[in-house]
Motif scaffolding. Structure first.
Motif, short mmCIF file in Angstrom:
data_model
loop_
_atom_site.label_atom_id
_atom_site.label_comp_id
_atom_site.label_asym_id
_atom_site.label_seq_id
_atom_site.Cartn_x
_atom_site.Cartn_y
_atom_site.Cartn_z
N ASN A 31 2.51 11.42 -34.55
CA ASN A 31 1.53 11.31 -35.51
C ASN A 31 0.29 11.81 -35.20
O ASN A 31 -0.55 11.92 -35.92
CB ASN A 31 1.39 9.87 -36.00
CG ASN A 31 2.56 9.13 -36.48
OD1 ASN A 31 2.90 9.66 -37.68
ND2 ASN A 31 2.93 8.23 -36.16
N ARG A 202 -8.31 3.20 -30.55
CA ARG A 202 -8.96 4.57 -31.04
C ARG A 202 -7.98 5.75 -30.82
O ARG A 202 -7.68 5.94 -29.53
CB ARG A 202 -10.28 4.77 -30.52
CG ARG A 202 -11.23 5.97 -31.30
CD ARG A 202 -12.25 6.04 -30.56
NE ARG A 202 -13.22 5.00 -30.74
CZ ARG A 202 -14.09 4.69 -31.75
NH1 ARG A 202 -14.43 5.78 -32.44
NH2 ARG A 202 -14.92 3.75 -31.97
N ARG A 203 -7.53 6.29 -31.88
CA ARG A 203 -6.61 7.29 -31.60
C ARG A 203 -7.11 8.78 -32.20
O ARG A 203 -7.90 8.60 -33.14
CB ARG A 203 -5.32 7.14 -32.36
CG ARG A 203 -4.60 5.60 -31.88
CD ARG A 203 -4.10 5.70 -30.55
NE ARG A 203 -3.58 4.53 -30.33
CZ ARG A 203 -3.87 3.67 -29.58
NH1 ARG A 203 -5.23 3.93 -28.96
NH2 ARG A 203 -3.45 2.76 -29.23
N GLY A 252 -1.85 12.18 -38.94
CA GLY A 252 -2.08 10.74 -38.51
C GLY A 252 -1.30 9.79 -38.90
O GLY A 252 -0.31 10.21 -39.71
N PRO A 253 -1.33 8.51 -38.35
CA PRO A 253 -0.29 7.52 -38.92
C PRO A 253 -0.52 7.32 -40.36
O PRO A 253 -1.37 7.59 -41.07
CB PRO A 253 -1.07 6.39 -37.99
CG PRO A 253 -1.54 6.91 -36.92
CD PRO A 253 -2.15 8.10 -37.37
N VAL A 256 -3.90 3.73 -41.61
CA VAL A 256 -5.04 3.81 -40.82
C VAL A 256 -6.14 2.79 -41.42
O VAL A 256 -6.46 2.72 -42.48
CB VAL A 256 -5.48 5.25 -41.02
CG1 VAL A 256 -6.84 5.56 -40.02
CG2 VAL A 256 -4.59 6.17 -40.40
N VAL A 259 -11.45 5.58 -40.36
CA VAL A 259 -11.57 6.74 -39.59
C VAL A 259 -12.91 6.75 -39.18
O VAL A 259 -13.89 6.82 -40.13
CB VAL A 259 -11.19 8.04 -40.54
CG1 VAL A 259 -11.46 9.46 -40.07
CG2 VAL A 259 -9.96 8.04 -41.29
N THR A 319 -12.26 8.64 -45.15
CA THR A 319 -11.11 8.07 -45.42
C THR A 319 -10.10 8.98 -45.26
O THR A 319 -10.37 10.26 -45.15
CB THR A 319 -10.91 7.55 -46.74
OG1 THR A 319 -11.05 8.72 -47.51
CG2 THR A 319 -12.19 6.66 -46.99
N SER A 320 -8.89 8.81 -45.08
CA SER A 320 -7.68 9.67 -45.15
C SER A 320 -7.84 10.74 -46.21
O SER A 320 -6.96 11.80 -46.43
CB SER A 320 -6.18 9.14 -45.03
OG SER A 320 -6.23 8.36 -46.12
#
Length: 332
Positions: A31, A202-203, A252-253, A256, A259, A319-320
């Motif tokens: 991811n 945190r990723r 990304g996952p 989430v 962000v 946001t995503s």
């Protein structure tokens, strides 16, 4: 100003990992990236690599994904076993995470006026992925905290009246991490070194240039930014030139929580003439949002990070759904 000191585990990011990149499933989080770093070695085999960065203003935070050796990782037998060392600008070791043969556990060790070893509750699990986070604070004392999957496992503090400095280098020693002479396999991925910002939970999703977008004002092909080779480059001969591109790679996952920011990383070097600084920018809704330029050295390339904690178009939270589809680099 970005709080990012280091991101990434590619050959251009880390010293000593050439030829060790791996796309083996399980060695990294798909991811977040498309590869990890793999080691295959016996108990006494050492394969160190390192990351270097500017000294932090606040506490140093290191985060990464670790898959311990595929067997016997809980059976530390070497007195010289070592996981990672942290050094200041004078190449003095100030902190360490070390597996001990006496306890079979990984211990935080602070190296100030004296060497202080913290107790530990962590024994590596064979071949099981886990997220490691390390905090190092340097002032009148040196403190190191060692976390696994967000849980504090070991901590140590030593007085520092001798004035040892802030950390600038982390060496992954990779020595004696399992207890057999038979070769075993282990993995690292997703390195992040932050200044004063916790890495716990945190990723970072790594996306890379795909195709030229609105701007193509620099000399050279977009392919030079896609090949992970600092020897192939684009160049600018005047301040204010832009190159922008679409992105490819993981998104990304699926779920989430938030962000925290958008970061543009570039590896840049100044010439003997022409622009002496570089910046990243986002292009959203036909508008360029430039980060502050950073002066770059002429002797060797260095990583430049530009960070946007909020959507610059309207100061809203990321946001995503509102992440930029076009980013770029700018000479200054």
């Amino acid at each position: 100003m970005s709080y990012i000191l280091h991101l990434g585990h590619q050959p251009t990011d880390v010293s000593g990992i050439a030829g060790m990149l791996s796309t083996v499933a399980g060695g990294f989080d798909a991811n977040l990236d498309i590869n990890g770093v793999r080691f295959i070695g016996s108990r006494t085999y050492a394969a160190p690599f390192s990351v270097a960065f500017s000294p932090p203003v606040g506490d140093l935070w290191l985060g990464f994904r670790y898959v311990p050796p595929s067997a016997d990782s809980e059976n530390i037998t070497e007195a010289t076993a070592n996981f990672l060392d942290i050094y200041d600008a004078n190449l003095v070791r100030i902190a360490q995470v070390q597996p001990l043969s006496s306890t079979k556990r990984y211990h935080a060790i602070a190296r100030g006026d004296t060497t202080v070893q913290g107790g530990s509750s962590y024994t590596a699990s064979n071949g099981q992925p886990q997220w490691i986070d390390v905090r190092v604070s340097v002032g009148t004392s040196i403190t190191i905290d060692f976390y696994v999957d967000g849980v504090l496992q070991s901590s140590a503090t030593a007085a520092n009246t001798q004035g040892k400095g802030k950390p600038v280098q982390i060496v992954f020693a990779n020595t004696g991490l399992h207890g057999t002479s038979t070769t075993r396999t282990w993995y690292y991925a997703h390195f992040a070194v932050l200044d004063g910002v916790s890495t716990i939970g945190r990723r970072f999703v790594r996306r890379t240039p795909n195709a030229v977008a609105t701007f193509s004002q620099m000399a050279g092909s977009i392919d030079a930014l896609k090949d992970e080779d600092v020897g192939t480059r684009v160049s600018s001969n005047a301040a204010g030139q832009r190159l922008s591109f679409s992105l490819t790679g993981p998104t990304g996952p699926a779920a989430v929580a938030a962000v925290a920011g958008v970061h543009v990383k570039q590896i840049a070097q100044a010439g003997t003439v022409g622009p002496q600084a570089a910046a990243g920018f986002l292009r959203m809704g036909g508008v360029n949002h430039d980060a502050a330029p950073v002066t770059v050295p002429s002797l060797m390339p260095r990583s430049i990070y530009s960070t946007w904690a909020l959507n610059p178009a309207d100061s809203s939270a990321w946001t995503s759904l509102n992440l930029p589809a076009e980013v770029g680099v700018l000479s200054a």
